[in-house]
Design an enzyme around this catalytic site. Structure first.
Site, PDB file in Angstrom:
ATOM      1  N   ASP A   1       0.853  -1.192   0.000  1.00 34.38           N
ATOM      2  CA  ASP A   1       0.000   0.000   0.000  1.00 34.38           C
ATOM      3  C   ASP A   1       0.889   1.242   0.000  1.00 34.38           C
ATOM      4  O   ASP A   1       1.943   1.253  -0.643  1.00 34.38           O
ATOM      5  CB  ASP A   1      -0.929  -0.042   1.219  1.00 34.38           C
ATOM      6  CG  ASP A   1      -2.258   0.659   0.975  1.00 34.38           C
ATOM      7  OD1 ASP A   1      -2.253   1.899   0.889  1.00 34.38           O
ATOM      8  OD2 ASP A   1      -3.302  -0.024   0.894  1.00 34.38           O
TER       9      ASP A   1
ATOM     10  N   HIS B   1      -3.415   5.989   3.854  1.00 32.97           N
ATOM     11  CA  HIS B   1      -4.237   4.852   3.429  1.00 32.97           C
ATOM     12  C   HIS B   1      -3.677   3.530   3.942  1.00 32.97           C
ATOM     13  O   HIS B   1      -4.415   2.697   4.490  1.00 32.97           O
ATOM     14  CB  HIS B   1      -4.326   4.844   1.906  1.00 32.97           C
ATOM     15  CG  HIS B   1      -5.296   3.854   1.347  1.00 32.97           C
ATOM     16  ND1 HIS B   1      -4.941   2.564   1.025  1.00 32.97           N
ATOM     17  CD2 HIS B   1      -6.617   3.964   1.041  1.00 32.97           C
ATOM     18  CE1 HIS B   1      -5.986   1.927   0.537  1.00 32.97           C
ATOM     19  NE2 HIS B   1      -7.017   2.754   0.539  1.00 32.97           N
TER      20      HIS B   1
ATOM     21  N   SER C   1     -11.361  -0.641  -0.105  1.00 33.87           N
ATOM     22  CA  SER C   1     -10.052  -0.652   0.557  1.00 33.87           C
ATOM     23  C   SER C   1     -10.186  -0.955   2.038  1.00 33.87           C
ATOM     24  O   SER C   1      -9.282  -1.523   2.650  1.00 33.87           O
ATOM     25  CB  SER C   1      -9.362   0.712   0.389  1.00 33.87           C
ATOM     26  OG  SER C   1      -8.923   0.903  -0.918  1.00 33.87           O
TER      27      SER C   1
END
Length: 409
Positions: A116, A147, A345
């Site tokens: 990620d 994120h 996600s």
């Protein structure tokens, strides 16, 4: 001339001896010559600028297993950001929905990987976790995007400010590959190198979580703006690059599966994508994107809470393998504290965490411990109850994943 990625077998001479995904070689035994099984040779990945002639030569090289033009990748961004209000989020509702709060397993001894935007290694959520990190993006190890930190927190984060955020809180060993820069952008060779790094380690991760996609529109746009390609030609070149990268991803997945005969294997979990817009029209549905749609990947759709039960999030792409909570998910904020986000996600790390719980459960049950066995349990135990009436099977997949229960202990 363009940049290409080559998946190369370092031991091409052994290719002729390949049988059933293993390699055999003669060894001296007490009864004469015997055959010994060896693990498949680990692949190497090279990135080079190739002319059309170079490309033709490379395509004839038997040591090159797959060849793809480098293309951009991008973060599967949380959707819609302005609706993910922290004050509206219900703490730990996702953890409760997948049964992790009542499971006797916590994934102790299971190694996990997150590919990620990196991780905030100093966050309180990761206290006591050994983080093996590598930067493939060129933007440094730290997660300035946030994120990756949020996703990692959902998989194995410790309680923060009295709030449980992690599904698999017993994980003490995690591999973090930063494959997207701080702006959420990357390229396919970053992802492929990270996958090779994670799966090629002596102690491979048992589950890989990724919430990113191959950026076909961005690739075509770049060819137009930077290379002055006509739109039609740019679209054609981008489409061929997309196909080549999908084939390379499939080749890498095939090599990971072959390793399972020797190390038990690794299960790859990926976000289906956030491009659907059911709030505009029920028919505005986009199918799961690559790499989630690649062979052997467990793709994940996002669920929210509704008055009639669980609902498929309006942004969640259709045709996932399974689904998990992905609306109003509270997890770690890069820099400290907590934040709430929406997206496939956010659903994906729930599935990655549950997968880690199943690795531990099967290890204790005496069942042969392989990625195939774990995947089979993950899919077989997904539930279809609790969904709002009229939920489309194609939108939820096999159903909501469930953690192993006390019956497994």
């Amino acid at each position: 001339m363009a940049q290409y990625i080559m998946l190369r077998d370092d031991n091409a001479a052994m290719l002729s001896h390949r049988r059933g995904g293993t390699f055999r070689g003669p060894t001296a035994g007490i009864f004469g010559t015997e055959e010994t099984l060896f693990p498949p040779p680990a692949p190497t990945i090279e990135t080079r600028d190739l002319t059309p002639n170079d490309l033709r030569d490379a395509s004839r090289d038997p040591s090159i297993l797959s060849l793809a033009r480098s293309m951009p990748t991008r973060l599967i961004e949380p959707e819609p950001l302005d609706d993910a209000r922290d004050e509206d989020a219900v703490p730990a509702w996702g953890i409760t929905s997948v049964g992790a709060d009542t499971s006797p397993f916590d994934a102790s001894g299971v190694r996990v990987a997150v590919l990620d935007t990196g991780i905030d290694a100093d966050h309180a959520a990761f206290a006591g976790v050994t983080l093996t990190r590598a930067d493939f993006s060129g933007s440094g190890l730290q997660d300035a995007n946030g994120h990756g930190t949020h996703c990692a927190g959902t998989i194995f984060g410790r309680d923060v400010e009295g709030t449980r955020i992690g599904v698999a809180t017993g994980v003490t060993d995690a591999v973090i590959g930063k494959v997207l820069a701080d702006d959420g952008r990357g390229s396919s060779e970053m992802l492929f190198n990270a996958m090779r790094w994670v799966s090629g380690q002596e102690n491979p991760a048992r589950v890989i979580s990724m919430s990113l996609g191959f950026d076909f529109p961005g690739f075509a746009e770049r060819l137009v703006t930077e290379n002055d390609y006509p739109v039609l030609l740019a679209t054609s070149v981008a489409l061929e690059g997309y196909r080549m990268n999908l084939r390379m991803f499939d080749a890498l997945m095939s090599m990971i599966r072959r390793q399972a005969d020797f190390n038990g294997g690794t299960l790859v979990v990926a976000a289906a994508g956030n491009e659907s817009r059911r709030q505009i029209s029920p028919d505005f549905e986009v199918s799961a994107s690559v790499p989630a749609a690649a062979e052997g990947v467990v793709s994940v759709g996002a669920l929210g809470q509704g008055d009639g039960g669980l609902t498929v999030a309006p942004f969640s792409n259709t045709n996932p393998v399974v689904s998990a909570p992905g609306v109003g998910i509270i997890s770690a904020r890069s820099g400290g504290g907590l934040r709430s986000l929406n997206g496939t996600s956010m659903a994906t790390p729930h599935v990655a965490g549950v997968t880690a719980l199943w690795w531990q459960a099967l290890a204790q049950s005496g069942v042969p411990l392989t990625a195939r066995a774990v995947e089979a349990r993950l899919l077989a135990t997904a539930i279809t109850s609790g969904f709002a009436p009229g939920t489309d099977l194609m939108d939820r997949g096999q159903g909501l994943v469930q953690a192993p229960s006390a019956a497994m202990s």
